[in-house]
Design a protein around this motif. Structure first.
Motif, PDB file in Angstrom:
ATOM      1  N   GLY B  88       0.839  -1.183   0.000  1.00 29.27           N
ATOM      2  CA  GLY B  88       0.000   0.000   0.000  1.00 29.27           C
ATOM      3  C   GLY B  88       0.871   1.228   0.000  1.00 29.27           C
ATOM      4  O   GLY B  88       2.012   1.199   0.416  1.00 29.27           O
ATOM      5  N   THR B  89       0.302   2.295  -0.500  1.00 27.14           N
ATOM      6  CA  THR B  89       1.034   3.542  -0.489  1.00 27.14           C
ATOM      7  C   THR B  89       1.333   3.858   0.966  1.00 27.14           C
ATOM      8  O   THR B  89       0.458   3.716   1.801  1.00 27.14           O
ATOM      9  N   PRO B  90       2.543   4.250   1.265  1.00 26.77           N
ATOM     10  CA  PRO B  90       2.871   4.448   2.674  1.00 26.77           C
ATOM     11  C   PRO B  90       2.017   5.532   3.333  1.00 26.77           C
ATOM     12  O   PRO B  90       1.436   6.372   2.667  1.00 26.77           O
ATOM     13  N   ALA B  91       1.997   5.443   4.625  1.00 25.21           N
ATOM     14  CA  ALA B  91       1.095   6.259   5.432  1.00 25.21           C
ATOM     15  C   ALA B  91       1.150   7.748   5.095  1.00 25.21           C
ATOM     16  O   ALA B  91       0.119   8.393   4.958  1.00 25.21           O
ATOM     17  N   THR B  92       2.337   8.234   4.946  1.00 22.81           N
ATOM     18  CA  THR B  92       2.472   9.667   4.738  1.00 22.81           C
ATOM     19  C   THR B  92       1.827  10.120   3.433  1.00 22.81           C
ATOM     20  O   THR B  92       1.486  11.279   3.275  1.00 22.81           O
ATOM     21  N   HIS B  93       1.686   9.178   2.526  1.00 25.07           N
ATOM     22  CA  HIS B  93       1.100   9.545   1.246  1.00 25.07           C
ATOM     23  C   HIS B  93      -0.399   9.365   1.262  1.00 25.07           C
ATOM     24  O   HIS B  93      -1.084   9.741   0.333  1.00 25.07           O
ATOM     25  N   SER B  94      -0.900   8.751   2.312  1.00 27.17           N
ATOM     26  CA  SER B  94      -2.292   8.346   2.240  1.00 27.17           C
ATOM     27  C   SER B  94      -3.170   9.099   3.231  1.00 27.17           C
ATOM     28  O   SER B  94      -4.135   8.579   3.720  1.00 27.17           O
ATOM     29  N   ALA B  95      -2.787  10.332   3.545  1.00 27.48           N
ATOM     30  CA  ALA B  95      -3.642  11.115   4.423  1.00 27.48           C
ATOM     31  C   ALA B  95      -5.013  11.210   3.767  1.00 27.48           C
ATOM     32  O   ALA B  95      -5.132  11.412   2.562  1.00 27.48           O
ATOM     33  N   ILE B  96      -6.018  11.014   4.564  1.00 31.07           N
ATOM     34  CA  ILE B  96      -7.377  11.044   4.025  1.00 31.07           C
ATOM     35  C   ILE B  96      -7.796  12.495   3.838  1.00 31.07           C
ATOM     36  O   ILE B  96      -7.693  13.310   4.752  1.00 31.07           O
ATOM     37  N   THR B  97      -8.223  12.810   2.647  1.00 27.01           N
ATOM     38  CA  THR B  97      -8.632  14.189   2.383  1.00 27.01           C
ATOM     39  C   THR B  97     -10.147  14.271   2.252  1.00 27.01           C
ATOM     40  O   THR B  97     -10.823  13.268   2.102  1.00 27.01           O
ATOM     41  N   ASP B  98     -10.649  15.499   2.287  1.00 24.70           N
ATOM     42  CA  ASP B  98     -12.092  15.692   2.274  1.00 24.70           C
ATOM     43  C   ASP B  98     -12.735  15.228   0.974  1.00 24.70           C
ATOM     44  O   ASP B  98     -13.884  14.821   0.957  1.00 24.70           O
ATOM     45  N   ASP B  99     -11.988  15.302  -0.113  1.00 23.39           N
ATOM     46  CA  ASP B  99     -12.629  14.934  -1.367  1.00 23.39           C
ATOM     47  C   ASP B  99     -12.342  13.505  -1.816  1.00 23.39           C
ATOM     48  O   ASP B  99     -12.583  13.155  -2.968  1.00 23.39           O
ATOM     49  N   ASP B 100     -11.839  12.690  -0.912  1.00 26.04           N
ATOM     50  CA  ASP B 100     -11.699  11.266  -1.225  1.00 26.04           C
ATOM     51  C   ASP B 100     -13.083  10.629  -1.309  1.00 26.04           C
ATOM     52  O   ASP B 100     -13.964  10.962  -0.510  1.00 26.04           O
ATOM     53  N   THR B 101     -13.220   9.708  -2.244  1.00 23.70           N
ATOM     54  CA  THR B 101     -14.473   8.959  -2.282  1.00 23.70           C
ATOM     55  C   THR B 101     -14.459   7.970  -1.119  1.00 23.70           C
ATOM     56  O   THR B 101     -13.386   7.639  -0.599  1.00 23.70           O
ATOM     57  N   PRO B 102     -15.629   7.488  -0.713  1.00 22.12           N
ATOM     58  CA  PRO B 102     -15.642   6.479   0.355  1.00 22.12           C
ATOM     59  C   PRO B 102     -14.751   5.289   0.030  1.00 22.12           C
ATOM     60  O   PRO B 102     -14.044   4.789   0.894  1.00 22.12           O
ATOM     61  N   ALA B 103     -14.758   4.869  -1.241  1.00 18.04           N
ATOM     62  CA  ALA B 103     -13.910   3.735  -1.620  1.00 18.04           C
ATOM     63  C   ALA B 103     -12.436   4.067  -1.394  1.00 18.04           C
ATOM     64  O   ALA B 103     -11.663   3.222  -0.940  1.00 18.04           O
ATOM     65  N   ALA B 104     -12.065   5.306  -1.690  1.00 16.35           N
ATOM     66  CA  ALA B 104     -10.679   5.715  -1.491  1.00 16.35           C
ATOM     67  C   ALA B 104     -10.341   5.722  -0.006  1.00 16.35           C
ATOM     68  O   ALA B 104      -9.241   5.326   0.394  1.00 16.35           O
ATOM     69  N   VAL B 105     -11.273   6.166   0.801  1.00 10.45           N
ATOM     70  CA  VAL B 105     -11.057   6.178   2.252  1.00 10.45           C
ATOM     71  C   VAL B 105     -10.816   4.754   2.743  1.00 10.45           C
ATOM     72  O   VAL B 105      -9.854   4.490   3.470  1.00 10.45           O
ATOM     73  N   ALA B 106     -11.662   3.848   2.294  1.00 15.91           N
ATOM     74  CA  ALA B 106     -11.527   2.446   2.709  1.00 15.91           C
ATOM     75  C   ALA B 106     -10.163   1.918   2.294  1.00 15.91           C
ATOM     76  O   ALA B 106      -9.451   1.297   3.084  1.00 15.91           O
ATOM     77  N   SER B 107      -9.802   2.211   1.064  1.00 16.61           N
ATOM     78  CA  SER B 107      -8.534   1.739   0.543  1.00 16.61           C
ATOM     79  C   SER B 107      -7.366   2.265   1.374  1.00 16.61           C
ATOM     80  O   SER B 107      -6.444   1.538   1.731  1.00 16.61           O
ATOM     81  N   LYS B 108      -7.430   3.545   1.705  1.00 18.20           N
ATOM     82  CA  LYS B 108      -6.345   4.142   2.480  1.00 18.20           C
ATOM     83  C   LYS B 108      -6.255   3.557   3.886  1.00 18.20           C
ATOM     84  O   LYS B 108      -5.167   3.366   4.414  1.00 18.20           O
ATOM     85  N   ILE B 109      -7.407   3.290   4.470  1.00 19.15           N
ATOM     86  CA  ILE B 109      -7.382   2.726   5.819  1.00 19.15           C
ATOM     87  C   ILE B 109      -6.776   1.329   5.794  1.00 19.15           C
ATOM     88  O   ILE B 109      -5.951   0.978   6.644  1.00 19.15           O
ATOM     89  N   PHE B 110      -7.130   0.554   4.790  1.00 18.73           N
ATOM     90  CA  PHE B 110      -6.511  -0.770   4.652  1.00 18.73           C
ATOM     91  C   PHE B 110      -5.002  -0.627   4.453  1.00 18.73           C
ATOM     92  O   PHE B 110      -4.211  -1.290   5.117  1.00 18.73           O
ATOM     93  N   ASP B 111      -4.629   0.253   3.532  1.00 17.00           N
ATOM     94  CA  ASP B 111      -3.204   0.483   3.276  1.00 17.00           C
ATOM     95  C   ASP B 111      -2.474   0.834   4.556  1.00 17.00           C
ATOM     96  O   ASP B 111      -1.424   0.292   4.868  1.00 17.00           O
ATOM     97  N   TYR B 112      -3.055   1.770   5.262  1.00 14.84           N
ATOM     98  CA  TYR B 112      -2.408   2.271   6.462  1.00 14.84           C
ATOM     99  C   TYR B 112      -2.250   1.163   7.494  1.00 14.84           C
ATOM    100  O   TYR B 112      -1.189   1.011   8.113  1.00 14.84           O
ATOM    101  N   THR B 113      -3.310   0.379   7.645  1.00 13.08           N
ATOM    102  CA  THR B 113      -3.268  -0.698   8.623  1.00 13.08           C
ATOM    103  C   THR B 113      -2.224  -1.733   8.242  1.00 13.08           C
ATOM    104  O   THR B 113      -1.433  -2.181   9.070  1.00 13.08           O
ATOM    105  N   ILE B 114      -2.199  -2.081   6.959  1.00 13.95           N
ATOM    106  CA  ILE B 114      -1.252  -3.093   6.508  1.00 13.95           C
ATOM    107  C   ILE B 114       0.193  -2.601   6.647  1.00 13.95           C
ATOM    108  O   ILE B 114       1.045  -3.315   7.175  1.00 13.95           O
ATOM    109  N   SER B 115       0.462  -1.361   6.240  1.00 12.35           N
ATOM    110  CA  SER B 115       1.845  -0.878   6.396  1.00 12.35           C
ATOM    111  C   SER B 115       2.225  -0.848   7.859  1.00 12.35           C
ATOM    112  O   SER B 115       3.362  -1.120   8.225  1.00 12.35           O
ATOM    113  N   SER B 116       1.253  -0.490   8.667  1.00 13.87           N
ATOM    114  CA  SER B 116       1.526  -0.374  10.091  1.00 13.87           C
ATOM    115  C   SER B 116       1.873  -1.742  10.677  1.00 13.87           C
ATOM    116  O   SER B 116       2.799  -1.863  11.478  1.00 13.87           O
TER     117      SER B 116
END
Lengths: 294, 294
Positions: B88-116
């Motif tokens: 997954g894109t590393p955490a620093t790149h995956s800050a959740i922004t206001d205009d992310d779609t819900p799918a993007a938010v989900a994706s980022k949370i998974f990414d973040y959790t997995i990298s973590s």
DNA sequence: ATCAATTTGGTAATATTGCTACATTGATGA
DNA sequence: TCATCAATGTAGCAATATTACCAAATTGAT
């Protein structure tokens, strides 16, 4: 749905693909496949020539093997392999054996958990997730139900949602759960968590809640469960299941991630004023951590 | 220790490494770094020549850049990059922004959790883990302490360890915790869980338990904490911390994985007869799930 | 059983790609 | 301002992957 890009979905995990296709491969290709499955890490740092030698075949055979399993070439194979390995050796390869060192056990458990989360990510249905968010935003009050490992998820949700100013509750005592479910009314939302989706008490609670006019969101490991019939929304948190005794319970972890997603989406919908309150709350909590005594 | 191979440990996540080193790079190398950070996916399918053109530098510069960030060569860079991207894109790149779609938010949370989790895996100290297992095997009774998110981890442990026939307990009520801690004695083992390791009440409980002659195992997000002074063993569960409000709490997930590892290692040590009992218990539980009503 | 037809696998030539040695330019400091 | 050193590019070389082609093995039909 963004999460299901074909390139990610289709060619997933070279090792799995290889294992699946192995039987229908040419004899020499199979030799290459075996080397790949046996020591993928080695191939990752090898050239075509080295790989050919390891598999005791000619170099072109290695190239043909790449084509056979759907890669563009050897480089492409290596890149895909690298990605597959990063997600951890797939579950089928990582059964914990008696002679594993503790470090190997730890490594395998991490691998297994990570692959499992990756699996859950692709199985997650965002439409249902969005529907759940919509229900929660309209809810007058939330009730979380879960037993065993799922009780932990319920408790986690219960720690999060009060921060959004949504009245909510999660009890572990089954009699209190029964009371809570029967006291629900239109506007209430029940969140029923069960990995199997078959746990009778949970199904019963969902039925009861719905009878009172409440909406039911269920978080389950599959959409084909008894719980389904009594749910308005089903958030599907699929995990790799494995019957091995040593296998950790990844379902609860995947469910926690789903809970994170759910709560994040709700927080976003509530908008800035609420988020500011959230920041204050986080700050307050961390202060408390430092100062609190008995 | 198998988990800490230098090549895995040092050059972890090329993108992170590149971002960190970017400032101290040569001007031309920085151009390459920027292209890499901007569109890593593109580099993954590119040759040296293409990369050079994208960055508007010469080919040797690309090679030199590889060396500068600690790669063996361009191929090595690509392989490491592939692995980094898979996590997954590393955490620093995956800050959740206001205009992310819900799918993007989900994706980022998974990414973040997995990298973590991947991060936690490499930070885990197996010697301490083994020491913890040794203490638990000798324990006459276990007590789990945790507040907030850590309470969930305590509860999870509490669900697992009775299966091994080790008497244990986890209360969430702070007065009962206080009582439990002061009633401990030599042979007892307290497991204190706190991400910050600073939570006063937990430190206090650890101190108290130790005063009574009990051993203390702490599960914390760092080894340099107040809890450290009162612990016999510290299981370090480091996670990527991020101050963003939307960031999920990955520490509890990493701690749960640590709990899985701990319990699996204990189960293995107890040997076959115990594991058979464990299988019976699992079977019994799943039956109960199906039949149980109120 | 025998002979095409087809598949499979190796050898050798070729093209591509990554890398190194060297030259040139630009920067730094006495 | 010149000398020195670092930075970057040019050109050539080495390695690596890929293709073309041919030989052997396998299959199937008569």
């Amino acid at each position: 749905m963004e999460l299901r890009e074909p390139d990610v979905q289709s060619g997933r995990n070279i090792l799995e693909v290889t294992r699946t296709l192995r039987a229908n491969l040419r004899k020499s290709d199979r030799k290459v496949a075996d080397v790949l499955l046996e020591s993928p890490q080695r191939i990752l740092n090898a050239t075509v020539a080295e790989t050919a030698e390891l598999a005791d075949v000619s170099q072109p055979t290695v190239i043909r093997f790449c084509a056979a399993i759907g890669c563009e070439g050897f480089q492409d194979l290596k890149i895909r392999l690298a990605q597959s390995l990063a997600l951890g050796t797939p579950a089928t390869h990582s059964a914990i054996t008696d002679d594993d060192t503790p470090a190997a056990v730890a490594s395998k458990i991490f691998d297994y958990t990570i692959s499992s989360l990756d699996w859950a990510r692709h199985a997650l249905d965002m439409e249902q997730m969005n529907a759940a968010v919509a229900l929660i935003l309209k809810a007058t009050h939330l009730e979380f139900f879960g037993f065993g490992a799922s009780a932990i998820v319920a408790q986690d949700l219960q720690q999060k949602f009060p921060l959004f100013g949504i009245p909510c509750n999660a009890t572990m005592d089954s009699h209190q759960q029964l009371m809570a479910a029967s006291m629900m009314k239109p506007g209430s939302v029940a969140v029923a968590i069960s990995n199997t989706g078959q746990t009778l008490s949970i199904v019963e609670l969902a039925r009861l809640a719905r009878e009172q006019g409440a909406k039911v969101i269920s978080i389950a490991g599959s959409t084909q469960t008894a719980l389904f019939d009594y749910s308005d929304v089903v958030i599907n948190v699929e995990t790799l299941d494995n019957t091995d005794i040593f296998t950790p319970t990844t379902s609860r972890i995947a469910a926690l991630v789903a809970a994170d997603i759910l709560s994040t989406l709700v927080a976003r919908q509530l908008g800035t004023p609420h988020n500011q309150r959230l920041v204050r709350m986080k700050r307050y909590l961390s202060q408390m951590r430092r100062n609190e005594a008995f």
